[in-house]
Structure formats: C-alpha cells, structure tokens
Design a protein around this motif. Structure first.
Motif, PDB file in Angstrom:
ATOM      1  N   VAL A 136      53.602 -28.108  -6.405  1.00  0.00           N
ATOM      2  CA  VAL A 136      53.281 -27.852  -7.309  1.00  0.00           C
ATOM      3  C   VAL A 136      51.522 -27.860  -7.357  1.00  0.00           C
ATOM      4  O   VAL A 136      50.788 -29.110  -7.551  1.00  0.00           O
ATOM      5  N   MET A 137      50.807 -27.025  -7.811  1.00  0.00           N
ATOM      6  CA  MET A 137      49.615 -27.128  -7.741  1.00  0.00           C
ATOM      7  C   MET A 137      48.979 -27.229  -9.346  1.00  0.00           C
ATOM      8  O   MET A 137      49.535 -27.321  -9.899  1.00  0.00           O
ATOM      9  N   THR A 138      48.240 -28.047  -9.046  1.00  0.00           N
ATOM     10  CA  THR A 138      46.793 -28.661 -10.393  1.00  0.00           C
ATOM     11  C   THR A 138      45.707 -28.469 -10.247  1.00  0.00           C
ATOM     12  O   THR A 138      44.964 -28.957 -11.388  1.00  0.00           O
ATOM     13  N   VAL A 139      44.934 -27.478  -9.620  1.00  0.00           N
ATOM     14  CA  VAL A 139      44.115 -26.999  -9.129  1.00  0.00           C
ATOM     15  C   VAL A 139      44.737 -25.433  -9.045  1.00  0.00           C
ATOM     16  O   VAL A 139      45.224 -25.008  -8.466  1.00  0.00           O
ATOM     17  N   ASN A 140      43.712 -24.718  -9.104  1.00  0.00           N
ATOM     18  CA  ASN A 140      43.344 -22.998  -9.004  1.00  0.00           C
ATOM     19  C   ASN A 140      43.366 -23.126  -7.295  1.00  0.00           C
ATOM     20  O   ASN A 140      42.106 -24.127  -7.149  1.00  0.00           O
ATOM     21  N   PRO A 141      44.453 -22.779  -6.278  1.00  0.00           N
ATOM     22  CA  PRO A 141      43.442 -23.582  -4.861  1.00  0.00           C
ATOM     23  C   PRO A 141      42.302 -22.668  -4.109  1.00  0.00           C
ATOM     24  O   PRO A 141      42.288 -21.681  -5.247  1.00  0.00           O
ATOM     25  N   GLY A 142      42.179 -22.975  -3.735  1.00  0.00           N
ATOM     26  CA  GLY A 142      40.280 -22.038  -2.600  1.00  0.00           C
ATOM     27  C   GLY A 142      39.779 -23.349  -2.274  1.00  0.00           C
ATOM     28  O   GLY A 142      38.828 -23.939  -1.838  1.00  0.00           O
ATOM     29  N   PHE A 143      39.584 -24.268  -2.854  1.00  0.00           N
ATOM     30  CA  PHE A 143      38.458 -25.215  -2.981  1.00  0.00           C
ATOM     31  C   PHE A 143      39.084 -26.440  -3.502  1.00  0.00           C
ATOM     32  O   PHE A 143      39.904 -27.677  -4.088  1.00  0.00           O
ATOM     33  N   GLY A 144      38.579 -27.783  -2.381  1.00  0.00           N
ATOM     34  CA  GLY A 144      38.329 -28.957  -2.649  1.00  0.00           C
ATOM     35  C   GLY A 144      37.754 -30.063  -4.176  1.00  0.00           C
ATOM     36  O   GLY A 144      36.383 -28.801  -4.323  1.00  0.00           O
ATOM     37  N   GLY A 145      37.911 -30.804  -4.109  1.00  0.00           N
ATOM     38  CA  GLY A 145      37.482 -31.897  -5.425  1.00  0.00           C
ATOM     39  C   GLY A 145      36.868 -31.024  -7.029  1.00  0.00           C
ATOM     40  O   GLY A 145      36.191 -31.019  -7.194  1.00  0.00           O
ATOM     41  N   GLN A 146      38.293 -29.681  -7.194  1.00  0.00           N
ATOM     42  CA  GLN A 146      38.935 -29.173  -8.788  1.00  0.00           C
ATOM     43  C   GLN A 146      39.201 -30.470  -9.422  1.00  0.00           C
ATOM     44  O   GLN A 146      39.726 -31.490  -9.272  1.00  0.00           O
ATOM     45  N   ARG A 147      38.542 -30.310 -10.690  1.00  0.00           N
ATOM     46  CA  ARG A 147      39.341 -30.939 -11.764  1.00  0.00           C
ATOM     47  C   ARG A 147      40.797 -30.597 -11.735  1.00  0.00           C
ATOM     48  O   ARG A 147      41.466 -29.883 -11.775  1.00  0.00           O
ATOM     49  N   PHE A 148      40.901 -32.034 -12.392  1.00  0.00           N
ATOM     50  CA  PHE A 148      42.902 -32.052 -12.537  1.00  0.00           C
ATOM     51  C   PHE A 148      43.396 -31.054 -13.386  1.00  0.00           C
ATOM     52  O   PHE A 148      43.132 -31.229 -14.750  1.00  0.00           O
ATOM     53  N   LEU A 149      44.539 -30.414 -13.380  1.00  0.00           N
ATOM     54  CA  LEU A 149      44.925 -29.705 -14.163  1.00  0.00           C
ATOM     55  C   LEU A 149      46.703 -30.504 -14.836  1.00  0.00           C
ATOM     56  O   LEU A 149      47.138 -30.659 -13.819  1.00  0.00           O
ATOM     57  N   ASP A 150      46.817 -30.992 -16.015  1.00  0.00           N
ATOM     58  CA  ASP A 150      47.548 -31.757 -16.317  1.00  0.00           C
ATOM     59  C   ASP A 150      49.368 -30.809 -16.187  1.00  0.00           C
ATOM     60  O   ASP A 150      49.219 -29.136 -17.439  1.00  0.00           O
ATOM     61  N   VAL A 151      49.896 -30.283 -14.967  1.00  0.00           N
ATOM     62  CA  VAL A 151      51.309 -29.954 -15.264  1.00  0.00           C
ATOM     63  C   VAL A 151      52.993 -30.733 -15.396  1.00  0.00           C
ATOM     64  O   VAL A 151      53.278 -30.151 -14.856  1.00  0.00           O
ATOM     65  N   SER A 152      51.706 -31.844 -16.221  1.00  0.00           N
ATOM     66  CA  SER A 152      53.030 -33.197 -15.595  1.00  0.00           C
ATOM     67  C   SER A 152      54.656 -32.142 -16.951  1.00  0.00           C
ATOM     68  O   SER A 152      55.849 -32.060 -15.587  1.00  0.00           O
ATOM     69  N   PRO A 153      54.807 -31.008 -17.793  1.00  0.00           N
ATOM     70  CA  PRO A 153      55.651 -30.669 -17.649  1.00  0.00           C
ATOM     71  C   PRO A 153      56.423 -30.134 -16.939  1.00  0.00           C
ATOM     72  O   PRO A 153      57.332 -29.621 -16.925  1.00  0.00           O
ATOM     73  N   LYS A 154      55.270 -28.911 -16.241  1.00  0.00           N
ATOM     74  CA  LYS A 154      56.052 -28.186 -15.477  1.00  0.00           C
ATOM     75  C   LYS A 154      56.917 -29.255 -13.763  1.00  0.00           C
ATOM     76  O   LYS A 154      57.943 -28.538 -13.581  1.00  0.00           O
ATOM     77  N   ILE A 155      55.575 -30.048 -13.701  1.00  0.00           N
ATOM     78  CA  ILE A 155      57.225 -31.265 -12.545  1.00  0.00           C
ATOM     79  C   ILE A 155      58.132 -31.799 -13.544  1.00  0.00           C
ATOM     80  O   ILE A 155      59.017 -31.893 -12.207  1.00  0.00           O
ATOM     81  N   ALA A 156      58.024 -31.995 -14.866  1.00  0.00           N
ATOM     82  CA  ALA A 156      59.213 -32.302 -15.172  1.00  0.00           C
ATOM     83  C   ALA A 156      59.957 -31.409 -15.233  1.00  0.00           C
ATOM     84  O   ALA A 156      61.754 -32.232 -14.885  1.00  0.00           O
ATOM     85  N   ALA A 157      60.178 -30.683 -15.233  1.00  0.00           N
ATOM     86  CA  ALA A 157      60.625 -29.353 -15.332  1.00  0.00           C
ATOM     87  C   ALA A 157      61.681 -28.670 -14.211  1.00  0.00           C
ATOM     88  O   ALA A 157      62.680 -28.963 -13.663  1.00  0.00           O
ATOM     89  N   LEU A 158      60.926 -28.961 -13.323  1.00  0.00           N
ATOM     90  CA  LEU A 158      61.121 -29.031 -11.888  1.00  0.00           C
ATOM     91  C   LEU A 158      62.131 -30.082 -10.938  1.00  0.00           C
ATOM     92  O   LEU A 158      63.055 -29.511 -10.728  1.00  0.00           O
ATOM     93  N   ARG A 159      61.736 -31.251 -11.748  1.00  0.00           N
ATOM     94  CA  ARG A 159      62.581 -32.570 -10.982  1.00  0.00           C
ATOM     95  C   ARG A 159      63.968 -31.782 -11.760  1.00  0.00           C
ATOM     96  O   ARG A 159      65.334 -32.424 -11.392  1.00  0.00           O
ATOM     97  N   ALA A 160      64.173 -31.644 -13.422  1.00  0.00           N
ATOM     98  CA  ALA A 160      65.459 -31.372 -13.230  1.00  0.00           C
ATOM     99  C   ALA A 160      66.461 -30.359 -13.333  1.00  0.00           C
ATOM    100  O   ALA A 160      67.650 -30.426 -12.888  1.00  0.00           O
ATOM    101  N   MET A 161      65.354 -29.353 -12.173  1.00  0.00           N
ATOM    102  CA  MET A 161      66.619 -27.817 -12.355  1.00  0.00           C
ATOM    103  C   MET A 161      66.586 -28.705 -10.573  1.00  0.00           C
ATOM    104  O   MET A 161      67.699 -28.533 -10.314  1.00  0.00           O
ATOM    105  N   ILE A 162      66.175 -30.155  -9.962  1.00  0.00           N
ATOM    106  CA  ILE A 162      66.800 -30.020  -8.805  1.00  0.00           C
ATOM    107  C   ILE A 162      67.508 -30.796  -9.272  1.00  0.00           C
ATOM    108  O   ILE A 162      68.483 -30.862  -7.466  1.00  0.00           O
ATOM    109  N   GLY A 163      67.369 -31.663  -9.607  1.00  0.00           N
ATOM    110  CA  GLY A 163      69.205 -32.670  -9.940  1.00  0.00           C
ATOM    111  C   GLY A 163      68.768 -33.152  -8.772  1.00  0.00           C
ATOM    112  O   GLY A 163      67.624 -33.790  -8.311  1.00  0.00           O
ATOM    113  N   ASP A 164      70.052 -33.701  -8.142  1.00  0.00           N
ATOM    114  CA  ASP A 164      70.285 -34.536  -6.827  1.00  0.00           C
ATOM    115  C   ASP A 164      69.958 -33.925  -5.450  1.00  0.00           C
ATOM    116  O   ASP A 164      70.348 -34.741  -4.937  1.00  0.00           O
TER     117      ASP A 164
END
Length: 225
Positions: A136-164
C-alpha cells in the motif's frame, strides 16, 4: 503482530550498495527493499536487474523488489535470474495483472501487488489469492522523502479482505517512528523506510542504522502493548 522493517536502498549510498546492505542487515533490517523506477510509469529512473544481481551476494535475507515500471512482464525473468525473492507489480501498470502475477510465481518468486494512494483497495480483490504481499503506497510513487499520506482506512479494509490468508501488508512511503504506529494499528506488518533508516548513519556507522530501525520497530509494535 511482529513488524518487519524493510529499508529501501533508494536512500542508501549509491557508491557503496554492498557495504550498505551488509551494514543495515547487521543493524536489524528484516528485508532489503529495492525501488525500481522506469521514468515512464513514475517520473524517476533508478535501478534495474543488474543492480539486484550486484547486491544479491551481499544480502543474507529476503530481497524485496518493488517494480514501479510498465510494462512488467518482459522483465520478470531478468529479475528472477538476478535473485529477487519477492517481485511486486502495480495493479495500475497494465491491463493483465492476473497474468503478470502468475508469471512472477512461475519464475520462482513470491508475487506482490501494489496500490497507489488513489487506487481503491477493491482493485486487488480479484487477485488476492494469487499474491504473497500487498504493498500500500502512502506517497505517490516516484521519489523518496515525500510526505506521508494517511491511508489507514485502506490498510484496515485490506486486512479485513485478507482475513486469515498468509499475505503480508506492506506500507511504502513516508514511514518513520511517527507514522509507523498508525500503519501497524491498521494492519500492516511490513514497513518500508528509506531516509528514516539511513539518515545520519553510514556503512561505517551502522549503530545509527540500528537505532533508527529500533525506533521504528518499537513505535510500530508499541500499539499492541
């Protein structure tokens, strides 16, 4: 859950990759992360299979190669021969991600799929059973050192999708001791960190790398205590 730290060599000393890989592994890195960019899919140009092949003898653990390129399929064999363990392709990189992931698996590597910040988690649902990792990218890819974008809801939704399922959720971009807890709390278990690991240290001062890795790991795992 245990959190794995994967330093990105994009932030390392380009003139001393072998030393840097050995130093950062000795300092506690779990994986070595290689950001491959083509100047087409993303606005930057970095490494290719030759770099992976050159650092492979210096990496004892897992070599995690993140392809920010399009197309992917013509390069899968080269990265396999270079020694990549995980090969991650972006779901946005082409129309045939299913075939790409099968090609990666058939080449003997563990397939991963990556999502840009603006891509919904539902985009990986059709291929979730084909992968060992979702990045899960938390910056738009292409360069290092970018500001963090909070995508916690996406990570949580993915964890629910993955399950066990035994699938890693990797977070890439802007990770440091302040952002790691939110990513871990949402369900990530692999944290890619570049400047936050390599800042202030060198292959001759690996104790700085160790302190940086420890700070990120403790911050992330602290959400469970």
């Amino acid at each position: 859950m245990p959190v794995l730290i994967a330093p990105s060599i994009l932030a390392a000393d380009f003139a001393a990759f072998g030393e840097e890989c050995r130093a950062v592994e000795g300092a506690g890195a779990d994986w070595i992360h290689v950001d491959v960019m083509d100047g087409h899919f993303v606005p930057n140009l970095t490494f290719g299979p030759a770099t992976v092949k050159a650092i492979r003898p210096h990496v004892r653990g897992l070599l995690d190669v993140h392809l920010m390129i399009a197309p992917v399929d013509p390069f899968v064999t080269a990265f396999a021969e270079a020694g990549a363990d995980i090969l991650t392709a972006h779901v946005e990189a082409g129309p045939h991600i299913h075939r790409t992931l099968q090609t990666i698996r058939d080449a003997g590597m563990r397939p991963g799929v990556a999502l840009n910040p603006g891509t919904p988690v539902e985009a990986v649902a059709p291929v979730i059973d084909l992968v060992d990792l979702v990045c899960v990218m938390t910056v738009n890819p292409g360069f290092g050192g970018q500001r963090f974008l909070d995508v916690s809801p996406k990570i949580a939704a993915l964890r629910a999708m993955i399950g066990d399922r035994p699938i890693h959720i990797e977070v890439d971009g802007g990770i440091d001791a302040s952002t790691a807890p939110g990513a871990a709390r949402a369900g990530a278990d692999v944290l890619v960190a570049g400047s936050a690991v390599f800042r202030g240290g060198s292959a001759r001062m690996p104790e700085v790398y160790a302190a940086n890795i420890t700070a990120i790991r403790q911050a992330a795992e602290g959400v469970w205590t």
